[in-house]
Design an enzyme around this catalytic site. Structure first.
Site, PDB file in Angstrom:
ATOM      1  N   ALA A  22      13.502   5.373   3.412  1.00 56.65           N
ATOM      2  CA  ALA A  22      12.445   5.481   2.405  1.00 56.65           C
ATOM      3  C   ALA A  22      11.595   4.218   2.373  1.00 56.65           C
ATOM      4  CB  ALA A  22      13.050   5.762   1.032  1.00 56.65           C
ATOM      5  N   GLY A  25       9.315   4.644   5.245  1.00 54.95           N
ATOM      6  CA  GLY A  25       8.419   5.758   4.959  1.00 54.95           C
ATOM      7  C   GLY A  25       7.391   5.439   3.899  1.00 54.95           C
ATOM      8  N   ASP A  26       7.750   4.598   2.948  1.00 59.16           N
ATOM      9  CA  ASP A  26       6.802   4.158   1.933  1.00 59.16           C
ATOM     10  C   ASP A  26       5.623   3.454   2.594  1.00 59.16           C
ATOM     11  OD1 ASP A  26       6.048   3.536  -0.924  1.00 59.16           O
ATOM     12  OD2 ASP A  26       6.332   1.493  -0.186  1.00 59.16           O
ATOM     13  N   ALA A  27       5.908   2.612   3.572  1.00 53.63           N
ATOM     14  CA  ALA A  27       4.841   1.892   4.284  1.00 53.63           C
ATOM     15  C   ALA A  27       3.997   2.858   5.107  1.00 53.63           C
ATOM     16  CB  ALA A  27       5.439   0.813   5.172  1.00 53.63           C
TER      17      ALA A  27
END
Length: 127
Positions: A22, A25-27
């Protein structure tokens, strides 16, 4: 369109826990969202940030899952669940369920990015 990255050689998504996925994935989502809001035609950084914040909130990411959940393939669902089931503290701006679903979305996007599945990543992002 946005991310033209091949498979990441040093990190394997299969070896990472949901929270770490995550984080990556946030980036990935942040870059994709920023590119998308730039397409809006605004050039003022403040306005761009305001638009981007609407897309990266956990409550909004949780809604995205409703739109794409039936499109996910088995491997994608595995990584979504890995993120969704990660033990993380949720902020007051989202419920625990919304935040876990958003974490799952981020983990899914990390998986697709790390595997070099950019067309699939972009398809799910645009859906």
């Amino acid at each position: 369109m946005i991310i033209q990255k091949g498979e990441v050689d040093t990190l394997k998504p299969e070896e990472l826990n949901g929270a770490t996925l995550a984080y990556i994935g946030d980036a990935v989502l942040e870059i994709m969202v920023r590119c998308k809001v730039i397409e809006s035609g605004f050039t003022n950084a403040g306005k761009l940030n305001e638009l981007a914040r609407e897309f990266v909130k956990a409550t909004e990411q949780s809604k995205v899952i409703d739109k794409i959940i039936d499109l996910l393939e088995e491997d994608e669902m595995t990584f979504f669940k890995r993120g969704k089931n990660a033990k993380v503290n949720h902020p007051k701006s989202a419920t625990a369920v919304e935040y876990s679903r958003a974490t799952g979305l981020e983990a899914l996007f990390a998986y697709l990015y790390m595997k070099g599945k950019t067309e699939r990543l972009e398809y799910l992002f645009e859906t």
